[in-house]
Scaffold this motif. Structure first.
Motif: not given
Length: 217
Positions: A95, A97-98, A101-102, A129
């Motif tokens: 997943d 997205s986060e 963004a990082q 991740q």
């Protein structure tokens, strides 16, 4: 073909397989059962072996790379970019997205020009991740140092690549630094880690080591 096999170190059945798959151009036929090969075939075989054996690239990915080089569509920057992209092993966050963004935040902070489609974006996101899931968030504190070291090395690698004449030679340099450069860097890094670990955990052994003799005059 026997001579080509001898010079390249690649078995004849493998050479024939590479020709069938379009990785290696066929030789110039001098008779129905005889063909001649030149230094370009030896160089291509050496490059293929580096990608397949050292870089562990799938044959299909190697084939796509060479087919793209033969068409030479687009400008040089785009072509060399696609060559580099083909060397990146696909890895995506579950997943992302986060984590993605990082990655974007990092690139913005560093001011790097990296296209949105660069596959290394998703590789870095998946790595971030994974570190977080394993509880090794502290390793992410080294991210900027990794980036600084990588960029400094890239400056010299790109200069070496641009010093070569012709798109094919430059593309070859991208492959060599990408595949063999990664192998050298990984090997040196692991040896350096052992050296630093030894210095910190066994400092007495290092101090008591027999000094090197000076060469006799």
């Amino acid at each position: 073909m026997t001579e080509l096999s001898r010079r390249s170190g690649v078995p004849i059945p493998t050479i024939r397989y590479y020709i069938r798959e379009g990785l290696l151009p066929a030789g110039e036929f001098t008779s129905p059962n005889q063909a001649t090969y030149d230094d370009s075939h030896v160089r291509r075989l050496t490059l293929i072996r580096a990608m397949v054996e050292v870089g562990e690239m799938p044959i299909a990915a190697v084939g796509r790379l060479f087919r793209h080089l033969e068409t030479k569509e687009g400008d040089e920057f785009a072509t060399l970019g696609l060559v580099q992209y083909s060397l990146v092993r696909e890895l995506s966050p579950s997943d992302g997205s986060e984590a993605m963004a990082q990655v974007q935040d990092l690139l913005d902070r560093l001011g790097w020009q990296v296209r949105d489609q660069h596959p290394a974006r998703s590789v870095l996101a998946a790595t971030i991740q994974t570190l977080e899931r394993l509880g090794y968030d502290d390793v992410l504190g080294l991210l900027d140092r990794y980036a600084a070291a990588a960029h400094e090395l890239a400056e010299d690698e790109v200069d070496l690549m641009l010093a070569r004449e012709g798109l094919d030679n430059r593309a070859g340099a991208v492959v060599v630094t990408g595949v063999l450069g990664d192998a050298m860097l990984g090997a040196l890094r692991r040896m350096a880690q052992e050296d630093v670990t030894a210095a910190k955990l066994r400092p007495a052994r290092r101090k008591s080591a027999t000094p090197r003799r000076k060469p006799a005059k």
